[in-house]
Enzyme design. Structure first.
Site, short mmCIF file in Angstrom:
data_model
loop_
_atom_site.label_atom_id
_atom_site.label_comp_id
_atom_site.label_asym_id
_atom_site.label_seq_id
_atom_site.Cartn_x
_atom_site.Cartn_y
_atom_site.Cartn_z
N ARG A 287 -8.32 17.78 3.42
CA ARG A 287 -9.26 17.87 2.32
C ARG A 287 -10.58 18.48 2.79
NH1 ARG A 287 -8.89 11.80 0.37
NH2 ARG A 287 -7.42 11.57 2.11
N ASN B 286 0.87 -1.17 0.00
CA ASN B 286 0.00 0.00 0.00
C ASN B 286 0.91 1.22 0.00
OD1 ASN B 286 -1.77 2.10 0.51
ND2 ASN B 286 -2.82 1.06 2.19
N HIS C 202 -12.55 4.11 -0.03
CA HIS C 202 -12.34 3.34 1.20
C HIS C 202 -13.04 1.98 1.14
CE1 HIS C 202 -11.65 7.44 3.26
NE2 HIS C 202 -10.47 6.82 3.15
N ASN D 4 -7.34 10.35 8.62
CA ASN D 4 -6.85 11.50 7.86
C ASN D 4 -7.66 11.65 6.57
OD1 ASN D 4 -4.88 13.67 7.47
ND2 ASN D 4 -4.20 12.43 5.74
N GLU E 44 -7.37 -3.41 5.92
CA GLU E 44 -7.34 -3.31 4.47
C GLU E 44 -6.37 -4.31 3.85
OE1 GLU E 44 -8.13 1.33 3.54
OE2 GLU E 44 -6.58 0.90 5.02
N ARG F 46 -2.83 -2.02 -3.32
CA ARG F 46 -3.97 -1.12 -3.16
C ARG F 46 -3.90 -0.05 -4.23
NH1 ARG F 46 -4.77 3.91 0.89
NH2 ARG F 46 -6.98 4.33 0.48
#
Length: 408
Positions: A240, A9, A180, A210, A378, A92
């Site tokens: 963001r 990742n 996600h 985050n 994940e 990922r």
């Protein structure tokens, strides 16, 4: 020599990894870790199974590349898992666009298509693809599988995918994709094992970190997501903006002279918790601060979470459970407490003591709607996709760990 798989990742300044064997198609974690701070203060940590973390500085103190980070990973794996050979690598990838609705074996053609999506995820996609490039160089004989954060949401209907724009733009791919997805998949998978009477009911899962988003899940499938065409929409995040009136952008262009590059920097790097507080993008720093700007940023974040809980519940016609996951969702008990204030109308009987103690169930025994905290994984989701897509026989050398305690 036993075959195993590696998950990678790659972020802008980090490289997370995990090594797995498999049993009956399910991943068995052998080791995991990460190299982070690649652009500033590179450091490396890793551990075998659930053993203690081994930490050290990386390089000579200056910036290091993703290739150097992967070399550190390989050196550590060679030392600690000398009898295992990497047969497959799962990567990922944040954005699969219209092209990919599930994991796919990486080819040059696949990479060409994924590069077209870099403008839609500029903080992630270029680094994801750089990680694939580095991985293919390091393991030319392995099967490489791209696993997408958008794939979990590809079953949405037209109403949840479309914007109020001309239909031709929808046909051209300007639609809500959601992100996600690997995290949401891992939560559903864990709930299926630990809460079998609940996992396929009406869930709102809050991935708070985050990067932050929320997802309505029913029957184990995504129904609606707070994120859209890019990873900017929905909740405010570390840097963001979250949901924004597009008229703001028109105003900034016309009256502040901001071009695409300036707007990109504003929306991706200078907004969210960082912009609202003027202090930090890290929720831990904001919670530790006594400045009113920090309190305002936290209040704004929590208010957006509360609003989305109601909106997502409405898309399903009700709610059976709310789940918190991600770095903030799993660890910030004050945020969970604030998010569930005045939630009795939803049927949640909140248990403050269980919440503060870090219990996996933070609703009372008589609560009609359950409130849970689930640790996302994940890497395990990537590993499952890689096992099934690669078709590799990855036989385990260790017994699998027992599942976490019941969440029902």
């Amino acid at each position: 020599m036993s075959a195993c798989l590696l998950t990678l990742n790659a972020g802008s300044s980090s490289l997370k990894f995990a090594a797995f064997a498999a049993r009956a198609g399910e991943p068995l974690r052998l080791a995991s870790g990460q190299a982070e701070g690649l652009k500033s203060e590179p450091r490396f940590e890793a551990r075998l199974g659930d053993g203690p973390r081994q930490k050290k500085a990386l390089g000579d103190g200056g910036p290091v590349s993703h290739r150097q980070a992967l070399d550190a990973v390989l050196a550590w794996l060679s030392e600690h898992l000398p009898d295992h050979q990497i047969a497959a690598v799962g990567h990922r990838v944040v954005h699969g666009g219209r092209f990919f609705s599930g994991p796919v074996v990486v080819t040059d053609e696949v990479l060409e298509r994924l590069r077209l999506l870099e403008p839609l995820a500029p903080l992630h996609q270029p680094h994801n693809l750089a990680g694939i490039g580095v991985g293919r160089q390091a393991f030319p004989g392995a099967v490489h599988v791209a696993c997408f954060d958008t794939a979990f949401h590809r079953g949405h209907g037209f109403v949840e995918e479309a914007y109020g724009l001309p239909r031709e733009l929808y046909a051209a791919g300007i639609r809500r994709y959601g992100f996600h997805g690997l995290s949401y998949e891992s939560v559903v998978h864990l709930l299926r094992a630990t809460a079998p009477s609940l996992w396929d009911k009406r869930l709102v899962v809050s991935h708070l970190g985050n990067g932050a988003s929320m997802c309505a899940i029913q029957g184990g499938a995504s129904v609606a997501s707070t994120m859209g065409f890019t990873a900017l929409d929905g909740l405010p995040m570390g840097t963001r903006c979250g949901q924004l009136d597009p008229g703001v952008l028109l105003f900034l262009m016309a009256h502040r002279g901001m071009d695409a590059a300036a707007l990109t920097d504003l929306l991706y790097n200078q907004s969210g918790l960082k912009g609202l507080s003027g202090i930090s993008s890290d929720m831990r720093g904001l919670e530790a601060s006594d400045k009113p700007e920090a309190r305002d940023a936290i209040a704004y974040f929590v208010a957006r979470v509360r609003r989305e809980i109601g909106a997502l519940a409405a898309t399903m016609g009700g709610l059976d459970a709310i789940v918190f996951t991600g770095g903030i969702g799993e660890n910030a008990w004050r945020i969970r407490e604030k998010a569930l204030e005045r939630s009795e109308w939803l049927g949640i009987a909140f248990d403050p003591e269980a919440n503060r103690a870090g219990s996996p169930v933070i609703s009372g025994p008589d609560s009609r709607v359950k409130a849970l905290v689930v640790k996302t994984d994940e890497e395990a989701a990537i590993a499952r996709h890689t096992i099934r897509t690669s078709g590799m026989d990855l036989r385990p050398q260790l017994e699998p760990q027992a599942m976490a305690g019941e969440l029902e």
